[in-house]
Design an enzyme around this catalytic site. Structure first.
Site, PDB file in Angstrom:
ATOM      1  N   HIS A  72       0.842  -1.194   0.000  1.00 58.41           N
ATOM      2  CA  HIS A  72       0.000   0.000   0.000  1.00 58.41           C
ATOM      3  C   HIS A  72       0.878   1.246   0.000  1.00 58.41           C
ATOM      4  O   HIS A  72       1.686   1.429   0.903  1.00 58.41           O
ATOM      5  CB  HIS A  72      -0.931   0.003   1.222  1.00 58.41           C
ATOM      6  CG  HIS A  72      -2.130  -0.858   1.034  1.00 58.41           C
ATOM      7  ND1 HIS A  72      -3.368  -0.543   1.535  1.00 58.41           N
ATOM      8  CD2 HIS A  72      -2.299  -2.017   0.366  1.00 58.41           C
ATOM      9  CE1 HIS A  72      -4.245  -1.481   1.191  1.00 58.41           C
ATOM     10  NE2 HIS A  72      -3.609  -2.389   0.485  1.00 58.41           N
ATOM     11  N   TYR A 201      -9.526   5.995   6.807  1.00 57.83           N
ATOM     12  CA  TYR A 201      -9.788   6.373   8.198  1.00 57.83           C
ATOM     13  C   TYR A 201     -10.808   7.512   8.130  1.00 57.83           C
ATOM     14  O   TYR A 201     -10.495   8.574   7.580  1.00 57.83           O
ATOM     15  CB  TYR A 201      -8.516   6.870   8.882  1.00 57.83           C
ATOM     16  CG  TYR A 201      -7.465   5.800   9.119  1.00 57.83           C
ATOM     17  CD1 TYR A 201      -6.644   5.350   8.088  1.00 57.83           C
ATOM     18  CD2 TYR A 201      -7.284   5.260  10.388  1.00 57.83           C
ATOM     19  CE1 TYR A 201      -5.681   4.374   8.313  1.00 57.83           C
ATOM     20  CE2 TYR A 201      -6.320   4.286  10.633  1.00 57.83           C
ATOM     21  CZ  TYR A 201      -5.514   3.851   9.592  1.00 57.83           C
ATOM     22  OH  TYR A 201      -4.565   2.888   9.808  1.00 57.83           O
ATOM     23  N   TYR A 385       3.580   6.692  10.007  1.00 61.63           N
ATOM     24  CA  TYR A 385       2.771   5.550   9.561  1.00 61.63           C
ATOM     25  C   TYR A 385       3.652   4.462   8.945  1.00 61.63           C
ATOM     26  O   TYR A 385       3.438   3.273   9.197  1.00 61.63           O
ATOM     27  CB  TYR A 385       1.714   6.017   8.558  1.00 61.63           C
ATOM     28  CG  TYR A 385       0.577   5.045   8.399  1.00 61.63           C
ATOM     29  CD1 TYR A 385      -0.453   4.985   9.327  1.00 61.63           C
ATOM     30  CD2 TYR A 385       0.532   4.167   7.316  1.00 61.63           C
ATOM     31  CE1 TYR A 385      -1.500   4.080   9.195  1.00 61.63           C
ATOM     32  CE2 TYR A 385      -0.508   3.258   7.174  1.00 61.63           C
ATOM     33  CZ  TYR A 385      -1.520   3.223   8.116  1.00 61.63           C
ATOM     34  OH  TYR A 385      -2.559   2.328   7.981  1.00 61.63           O
TER      35      TYR A 385
HETATM   36  C1  PHB Z   1      -6.626  -3.795  10.441  1.00 65.52           C
HETATM   37  O1  PHB Z   1      -6.624  -4.067   9.231  1.00 65.52           O
HETATM   38  O2  PHB Z   1      -6.984  -4.624  11.292  1.00 65.52           O
HETATM   39  C2  PHB Z   1      -6.172  -2.449  10.871  1.00 65.52           C
HETATM   40  C3  PHB Z   1      -5.666  -1.566   9.955  1.00 65.52           C
HETATM   41  C4  PHB Z   1      -5.241  -0.303  10.353  1.00 65.52           C
HETATM   42  C5  PHB Z   1      -5.354   0.063  11.672  1.00 65.52           C
HETATM   43  C6  PHB Z   1      -5.858  -0.833  12.612  1.00 65.52           C
HETATM   44  C7  PHB Z   1      -6.276  -2.097  12.207  1.00 65.52           C
HETATM   45  O3  PHB Z   1      -4.981   1.302  12.054  1.00 65.52           O
END
Ligand code: PHB
Ligand code: RFL
Length: 395
Positions: A72, A201, A385
């Site tokens: 990604h 998000y 990140y």
């Molecule tokens: C997940 O895919 O479980 C996941 C992805 C990003 C996050 C938390 C959980 O910040």
């Protein structure tokens, strides 16, 4: 029984440490309270930093990850009616993340361990470290009604947030720093195509939502709920309806729903235990620190500790540098606190905390608006990140 490193816990940190040590000829035994199937049944993290992927490669357990992990190069934050993309390679020096589930990481590690014939005791009860401030520590445990003693040179506490290891550090040295949030994440896994190619998000006046995935045919979605919420209170239809309400309209319109294959609530909290070493005992992963999942950091933080612990044990056994164990805690904590900060920041700014508009909600909107509309702000988010560089034991 005798080994060099006794590892408590067969989560990702215990299994990866065990594999790296075994590859380097350092003998280790893992003691796990649960069965292997139980450990594999826990659905948790999904986003791997490059440093995590590199360490799994170094351990020789990345065949499936390399074949099936999804690269990604960005993710979206939906805020105030807009979708802002965080372009990871552009903002963070060419780096990206890989989507590959913790369950799969764990299964790959378990298979590799079985392949090399290293010892793991599953369903080990009453695991208890002893004499950690001597040079002859040992661990006692019970298995199928029999009592055992494992003599060792070092003990690695990889036993998660409810383990026994952390409590072995004397109370007058131990300090736990915590932040609780009155929130949980209700998570659903479904064999449906993900709603978008990248993670979203989403902030919303009804609360936060996250669209994630495990593969092109398996989706993972979360919605913010109260920490007291039970998954039993939510039918699949109610979950999908609430998720759609919190997503941008054009995303909600294309969401493919289906039967859930898992539905659970995870509470959100931040905590750090200091120090992470006492005598011959070191703590790794969730045994030492918890982050809320908003930054996708829990698993990655655990793997960063494994990196430090592995380099430490190599220096101890290859170069007779037993003194370096005194540097373990400070080395790990310098990076951990920065990652705690990022996870706290993402949690604080993306969730809804108050039922009414107040000073804090206005500051939250200003904070997000400022970061997302500034290249410097997006760069800060991207750098964290993809993962900060691993800390080094020695300068
Ligand atoms: C997940 O895919 O479980 C996941 C992805 C990003 C996050 C938390 C959980 O910040
Ligand atoms: P683990 O994976 O908790 O493994 C610890 C192991 O130790 C065993 N154990 C014991 N064994 C012997 N004797 C004892 N006394 C023992 N006590 C415990 C346990 O059975 C277990 O097998 O810790 P580790 O290896 O440090 O790995 C850490 C990660 O698992 C964790 O940070 C992440 O999964 C956190 N996390 C998430 N992180 C993310 O980045 N994204 C997520 O979406 C995400 N979701 C989650 C999560 C953690 C959750 N928990 C812990 C409640 C969802 C949940 C529900």
């Amino acid at each position: 029984m005798k080994t060099q490193v006794a590892i408590i816990g067969a989560g990702p940190s215990g299994l990866l440490l065990g594999q790296l040590l075994a590859n380097a000829g350092i003998d280790n035994v893992i003691l796990e309270r649960r069965s292997a199937d139980y450990v594999l049944g826990r659905i948790r993290a999904g986003v791997l930093e490059q440093g995590t992927v590199d360490l799994l490669r170094e351990a020789g357990v990345s065949d499936n990850l390399d074949a099936r992990g999804l690269i990604h190069t960005g993710f979206d934050i939906a805020f105030a009616g807009e979708r802002v993309r965080i372009d990871l390679p552009e903002l963070a020096d060419g780096k990206h993340v890989t989507v590959y589930g913790q369950t799969e990481v764990t299964r790959d590690l378990m298979n590799a361990r079985e392949g090399i014939g290293a010892t793991t005791w599953y369903e080990a009860d009453n695991v208890q470290p002893h004499a950690i401030d001597t040079d002859a520590p040992y661990v006692t445990f019970e298995h199928a009604g029999h009592e055992y003693r494992l003599d060792c040179a070092y003990i690695a506490g990889c036993d998660g947030s409810h383990g026994v290891s952390r409590g072995c550090i004397p109370a007058d040295r131990l300090k736990i720093f915590e932040r609780k949030y009155p929130l949980g994440w209700l998570g659903v896994m479904a064999d449906t195509p993900p709603v978008a190619d990248e993670l979203i998000y989403a902030t919303h006046e009804r609360g936060f939502a996250l669209c994630s995935m495990r593969s092109p045919t398996r989706s993972r979605y979360y919605i913010q709920v109260a920490d007291t919420e039970s998954p039993d209170n939510w039918s699949d239809d109610e979950f999908w309806a609430e998720l759609k309400r919190r997503l941008p309209q054009n995303v909600a319109d294309t969401l493919v729903t289906g039967d859930s294959i898992d539905k659970s609530v995870a509470p959100l909290s931040s905590s750090v235990t200091e120090p992470m070493q006492h005598g011959r005992l070191i703590l790794l992963g969730d045994a030492a620190h918890i982050v809320p999942p908003t930054g996708a950091k829990g698993l990655n933080l655990a793997i960063a500790d494994v990196n430090t612990a592995y380099r430490l044990f190599r220096r101890i056994y290859d170069d007779s540098r037993a003194d370096l164990i005194a540097r373990y805690s400070a080395t790990c904590l310098s990076r951990i606190w920065k990652t705690e900060r990022f996870s706290w920041w993402m949690t604080t700014n993306l969730h809804k905390f108050s039922a009414t508009e107040d000073f804090d909600t206005r500051i939250q909107q200003a904070e997000l608006g400022y970061y997302l509309n500034s290249k410097a702000g997006r760069t800060t988010i991207a750098e964290n990140y993809v993962g900060l560089p691993f800390a080094k034991l020695e300068p």
